[in-house]
Design a protein around this motif. Structure first.
Motif, PDB file in Angstrom:
ATOM      1  N   GLU A 125       0.834  -1.213   0.000  1.00 25.28           N
ATOM      2  CA  GLU A 125       0.000   0.000   0.000  1.00 25.28           C
ATOM      3  C   GLU A 125       0.862   1.254   0.000  1.00 25.28           C
ATOM      4  N   ARG A 132     -10.211 -13.785 -11.583  1.00 29.81           N
ATOM      5  CA  ARG A 132     -10.389 -13.495 -10.166  1.00 29.81           C
ATOM      6  C   ARG A 132      -9.061 -13.262  -9.451  1.00 29.81           C
ATOM      7  N   ASP A 133      -7.997 -13.940  -9.889  1.00 30.51           N
ATOM      8  CA  ASP A 133      -6.710 -13.767  -9.208  1.00 30.51           C
ATOM      9  C   ASP A 133      -6.052 -12.432  -9.556  1.00 30.51           C
ATOM     10  N   LEU A 156      -7.969  -9.518 -10.270  1.00 33.15           N
ATOM     11  CA  LEU A 156      -8.855  -8.407  -9.896  1.00 33.15           C
ATOM     12  C   LEU A 156      -8.385  -7.607  -8.675  1.00 33.15           C
ATOM     13  N   PRO A 157      -7.929  -8.256  -7.579  1.00 31.21           N
ATOM     14  CA  PRO A 157      -7.528  -7.464  -6.411  1.00 31.21           C
ATOM     15  C   PRO A 157      -6.307  -6.578  -6.671  1.00 31.21           C
ATOM     16  N   TYR A 158      -5.539  -6.899  -7.718  1.00 35.54           N
ATOM     17  CA  TYR A 158      -4.302  -6.163  -7.983  1.00 35.54           C
ATOM     18  C   TYR A 158      -4.424  -5.274  -9.226  1.00 35.54           C
ATOM     19  N   TRP A 186      -5.257  -2.221  -9.766  1.00 33.36           N
ATOM     20  CA  TRP A 186      -4.733  -0.851  -9.710  1.00 33.36           C
ATOM     21  C   TRP A 186      -3.382  -0.783  -9.008  1.00 33.36           C
ATOM     22  N   ALA A 187      -2.761  -1.929  -8.767  1.00 30.49           N
ATOM     23  CA  ALA A 187      -1.501  -1.962  -8.031  1.00 30.49           C
ATOM     24  C   ALA A 187      -0.314  -1.882  -8.979  1.00 30.49           C
ATOM     25  N   LYS A 223       2.384  -5.278  -6.874  1.00 31.92           N
ATOM     26  CA  LYS A 223       2.022  -6.652  -6.522  1.00 31.92           C
ATOM     27  C   LYS A 223       1.128  -7.271  -7.582  1.00 31.92           C
ATOM     28  N   GLY A 224       1.000  -8.577  -7.534  1.00 33.50           N
ATOM     29  CA  GLY A 224       0.122  -9.290  -8.453  1.00 33.50           C
ATOM     30  C   GLY A 224       0.728 -10.610  -8.866  1.00 33.50           C
ATOM     31  N   GLU A 249     -17.059 -11.771 -14.447  1.00 36.71           N
ATOM     32  CA  GLU A 249     -16.191 -12.874 -14.845  1.00 36.71           C
ATOM     33  C   GLU A 249     -16.956 -13.876 -15.709  1.00 36.71           C
TER      34      GLU A 249
END
Length: 355
Positions: free
Chosen positions: A75, A232-233, A235-237, A239-240, A243-244, A326
């Protein structure tokens, strides 16, 4: 950058960026007060040289944060990247606006009549930016790039436009071209890879639908595709920067990208590179301005397009949001505040010190 942990600043890529900024500061602070046109010419030469030298900053920053991803809280690293990129945009906007206004002053159409196309520009700001025209130009450029990458027989989706197609607003054209270009690149790539690349595929892929909506204070552009959505793996990253699950591949790909301009990436992959994206006016300093889409192949994923696009959208008090279904597709919503209503979203010293 001086507030980062020492082990991060000593990373070779981040260290090189630090040295570039330090050199630029030392160089520009020694420029004497501009009192004559000749003084201004010297200043413009210095600005142009600095802009060229700093085209390596974004890929070097990206490689640095990926290599240091385990040395700092993700972050905090993303906050650092957003802060330095927003600050970088503000500097380059000022620098390129000065170069553009100087070019206008020295041009034959310095005092044009009302029918001269250049009257639609104030420096880099295009007073009558039309979203429909930008989408069409970007679409053709991205399609040409996809054909070069996938082959001339590749089945590419059509781009369908609807909504307020006559809407115009003042904007820096190349900023919008970069964001739209990245969104279309992602959509076309997703649709092609989901539906098959060759003409032997069963049918033409579903179109990419672009909706333009104009309101008194802003314009919204929706880019909707049926490319299967975001895994799905990933999506959380989305805008990062640091990481990813594909970090190692992104780092390897970034080594193939020597330069990026502040928004429109000046990447050259000679064997597939199309002609630079056209715009209503070509500046003499186009090499350092933000005038062309990135011409890297679609399969060279850098993981930078979406987070960079959001930084650029938010800089001008806009927003960029994605909604993924998805297995079906993605809707991207770009909201553009009409210039003159709000100030740029500058980074304050307090927020920089808080990184």
């Amino acid at each position: 950058m001086q507030t980062l942990p020492y082990v991060v600043v000593t990373n070779p890529h981040i260290s090189q960026v630090y040295e570039l900024y330090y050199k630029a500061f030392e160089s520009l602070r020694r420029v004497q007060e501009v009192k004559t046109l000749k003084d201004n010419e010297k200043l413009c030469e210095k600005i142009s040289q600095t802009l060229q030298e700093h085209l390596t900053v974004i890929p070097k920053l990206a490689m640095g944060v990926l290599e240091c991803r385990d040395l700092m809280n993700p972050e905090d690293m993303d906050k650092f990247m957003n802060t330095i990129l927003r600050s970088r945009i503000s500097r380059r906007v000022i620098a390129e606006q000065h170069l553009s206004l100087t070019e206008t002053f020295n041009s034959p159409w310095h005092f044009p009549d009302s029918t001269t196309p250049e009257t639609e520009f104030v420096g880099e700001v295009f007073l009558k930016c039309n979203a429909k025209e930008v989408v069409e130009r970007c679409g053709e450029a991205v399609k040409a790039l996809a054909r070069a990458a996938y082959g001339p027989e590749a089945l590419l989706p059509d781009i369908k436009l609807e909504g307020h197609l006559e809407a115009t607003f003042p904007y820096i054209l190349s900023h919008l071209e970069y964001i739209i270009g990245e969104l279309l690149r992602n959509s076309i790539q997703a649709v092609v890879e989901k539906n098959g690349k060759k003409s032997s595929a069963s049918k033409k892929p579903p179109p990419i639908e672009i909706t333009i909506c104009e309101a008194p204070q802003h314009v919204i552009i929706r880019v909707s595709d049926q490319g299967g959505g975001i895994p799905r793996d990933i999506l959380p990253y989305l805008w990062a920067f640091s990481k990813g699950p594909r970090s190692n591949q992104r780092l390897e790909n970034l080594h193939q990208v020597p330069k990026m301009a502040a928004t429109s990436q000046e990447v050259r992959v000679d064997e597939i590179a199309p002609e630079p994206l056209g715009s209503p006016r070509t500046h003499l300093h186009s090499d350092s301005s933000l005038t062309s889409l990135s011409s890297r192949p679609p399969n060279l994923r850098l993981g930078m397009g979406l987070p960079l696009s959001r930084v650029y959208a938010e800089y001008w008090a806009g927003t960029l949001e994605l909604h993924s279904l998805e297995g079906y597709g993605v809707d991207a919503f770009l909201q553009i505040s009409k210039l003159g209503n709000k100030n740029e979203q500058l980074t304050t010293r307090a927020s920089m010190d808080a990184v």
